[in-house]
Design a protein around this motif. Structure first.
Motif, short mmCIF file in Angstrom:
data_model
loop_
_atom_site.label_atom_id
_atom_site.label_comp_id
_atom_site.label_asym_id
_atom_site.label_seq_id
_atom_site.Cartn_x
_atom_site.Cartn_y
_atom_site.Cartn_z
N MET A 1 -43.38 -75.34 87.01
CA MET A 1 -45.00 -75.55 86.53
C MET A 1 -45.80 -75.33 87.72
N ASP A 2 -46.74 -74.66 87.41
CA ASP A 2 -47.81 -74.45 88.44
C ASP A 2 -48.66 -75.89 88.66
N LEU A 3 -48.79 -76.51 89.81
CA LEU A 3 -49.72 -77.87 89.90
C LEU A 3 -51.04 -77.30 90.36
N ASN A 4 -52.30 -78.14 90.35
CA ASN A 4 -53.33 -77.92 90.68
C ASN A 4 -53.38 -78.94 92.09
N ILE A 5 -53.04 -78.42 93.21
CA ILE A 5 -52.88 -79.42 94.25
C ILE A 5 -53.67 -79.07 95.23
N LYS A 6 -54.82 -80.03 95.73
CA LYS A 6 -55.86 -79.87 96.52
C LYS A 6 -55.40 -80.66 97.76
N THR A 7 -55.27 -80.03 98.97
CA THR A 7 -55.11 -80.71 100.20
C THR A 7 -56.28 -81.10 100.85
N THR A 8 -56.52 -82.31 101.08
CA THR A 8 -57.72 -82.85 101.97
C THR A 8 -57.53 -84.14 102.13
N LYS A 9 -58.07 -84.63 103.14
CA LYS A 9 -58.11 -86.17 103.70
C LYS A 9 -59.52 -86.80 103.37
N ASP A 195 -39.27 -79.90 87.41
CA ASP A 195 -38.96 -80.78 86.27
C ASP A 195 -37.90 -81.71 86.30
N LEU A 196 -38.09 -82.94 86.60
CA LEU A 196 -37.32 -83.87 86.74
C LEU A 196 -37.50 -84.97 85.81
N PRO A 197 -36.37 -85.74 85.42
CA PRO A 197 -36.25 -86.84 84.47
C PRO A 197 -37.49 -87.84 84.63
N VAL A 198 -38.40 -88.20 83.69
CA VAL A 198 -39.30 -89.40 83.98
C VAL A 198 -38.36 -90.67 84.18
N GLU A 199 -37.24 -90.63 83.64
CA GLU A 199 -36.60 -91.99 83.91
C GLU A 199 -36.20 -92.16 85.37
N ASP A 200 -36.14 -90.84 86.30
CA ASP A 200 -35.76 -91.08 87.68
C ASP A 200 -37.20 -91.17 88.43
N GLU A 201 -38.21 -90.30 87.83
CA GLU A 201 -39.71 -90.19 88.60
C GLU A 201 -40.53 -90.28 87.53
N PRO A 202 -41.00 -91.52 87.24
CA PRO A 202 -41.94 -91.79 86.33
C PRO A 202 -43.34 -90.93 86.46
N ALA A 203 -43.70 -90.77 87.65
CA ALA A 203 -44.90 -90.12 87.91
C ALA A 203 -45.03 -88.69 87.07
N GLN A 204 -43.54 -88.00 86.86
CA GLN A 204 -43.50 -86.76 86.08
C GLN A 204 -44.43 -86.79 84.84
N ILE A 205 -44.50 -88.04 84.07
CA ILE A 205 -45.25 -88.15 82.93
C ILE A 205 -46.66 -87.48 83.24
N LEU A 206 -47.17 -87.79 84.18
CA LEU A 206 -48.73 -87.33 84.47
C LEU A 206 -48.66 -85.75 84.29
N LYS A 207 -47.67 -85.31 84.49
CA LYS A 207 -47.81 -83.64 84.07
C LYS A 207 -48.06 -83.05 82.56
N LYS A 208 -48.05 -84.07 81.99
CA LYS A 208 -48.33 -83.81 80.49
C LYS A 208 -49.69 -84.24 80.06
N VAL A 209 -50.66 -84.95 80.98
CA VAL A 209 -51.97 -84.83 80.92
C VAL A 209 -52.38 -83.52 80.82
N PRO A 210 -53.48 -83.23 80.06
CA PRO A 210 -53.92 -81.67 80.01
C PRO A 210 -54.64 -81.32 81.16
N LEU A 211 -55.10 -82.32 81.80
CA LEU A 211 -55.89 -81.89 83.21
C LEU A 211 -55.26 -82.86 84.18
N LEU A 212 -54.55 -82.18 85.18
CA LEU A 212 -54.13 -82.82 86.17
C LEU A 212 -54.36 -82.29 87.36
N THR A 213 -54.92 -83.16 88.56
CA THR A 213 -55.23 -82.61 89.74
C THR A 213 -54.51 -83.62 90.75
#
Length: 219
Positions: A1-9, A195-213
């Protein structure tokens, strides 16, 4: 999955990004539900609060993704720390989890509140952190919070009883922002590309939100 990752502090840049989404929806006359986190996200959320257009904020509701239960405004409460950080939006409806009720009643009240506000909202947006174990909000790996068919889950720890929103709530969001800074978070950001199991890494569920940054200093 291509993620919208923005690198900034730059938290001002991130605050501009998030507040733009909220103000855009408020300008359309839509009801916006905004979920906020504690911890390192608090300075960012304070900056966001300064950028919400006051004349539009009557249609904005703000609540938490998770909380440490205790007395109202106890020192380790996420809500208390937000207020201490000067998080305020004058005309918005701000809803804490802790009201002074006992733990069992508080959990029921939070679930009722979430159901009401999710049903009323036209646009739902949230800010989330990620732990080095892959948890997000208070959803821990292999915990009841992953599987429970409720909008909020409560559980006990040695220090505090906790209340957290669940994947059932997250899946109703229109937009999610992950704020994850520091080298310790980099392996987890890298894992989000898999694509890892949500049980192992719950943050994976956020990838199911229509717009994720994802905002991070990951290099």
């Amino acid at each position: 999955m291509d993620l919208n990752i923005k690198t900034t502090k730059n938290i001002f840049e991130i605050a501009d990004f998030v507040s733009f989404s909220i103000n855009r929806e408020l300008q359309k006359g839509r009801n916006v539900l905004f979920f906020i986190s504690g911890g390192s996200a608090i300075p960012l959320e304070v900056e966001i609060s300064k950028r919400i257009k006051e004349k539009l904020s009557g249609n904005l509701v703000v609540t938490l993704v998770d909380e440490r239960y205790g007395l109202v405004d106890h020192l380790d409460s996420n809500w208390f720390k937000l207020k201490e950080g000067d998080f305020t939006i004058k005309e918005a409806k701000l809803i804490p989890f802790i009201t002074g009720a006992d733990f069992s009643t508080t959990v029921k009240e939070v679930r009722k509140m979430l159901k009401q506000e999710l049903n009323k909202a036209d646009y739902k947006i949230g800010i989330f952190g990620i732990g080095i174990d892959g948890h997000t909000a208070g959803i821990l790996p292999h915990s009841e919070a992953i599987k429970i068919n409720e909008l909020a889950c409560a559980y006990e720890t040695e220090l505090y009883d906790r209340i957290t929103i669940t994947p059932k709530t997250i899946l109703q969001l229109d937009e999610a922002i992950i704020y994850a800074m520091g080298e310790l978070k980099w392996p987890i950001i890298n894992d989000m590309k898999k694509d890892l199991p949500v049980e192992d890494e719950p943050a994976q569920i956020l990838k199911k939100v229509p717009l994720l940054t994802i905002f991070t200093d990951f290099k």
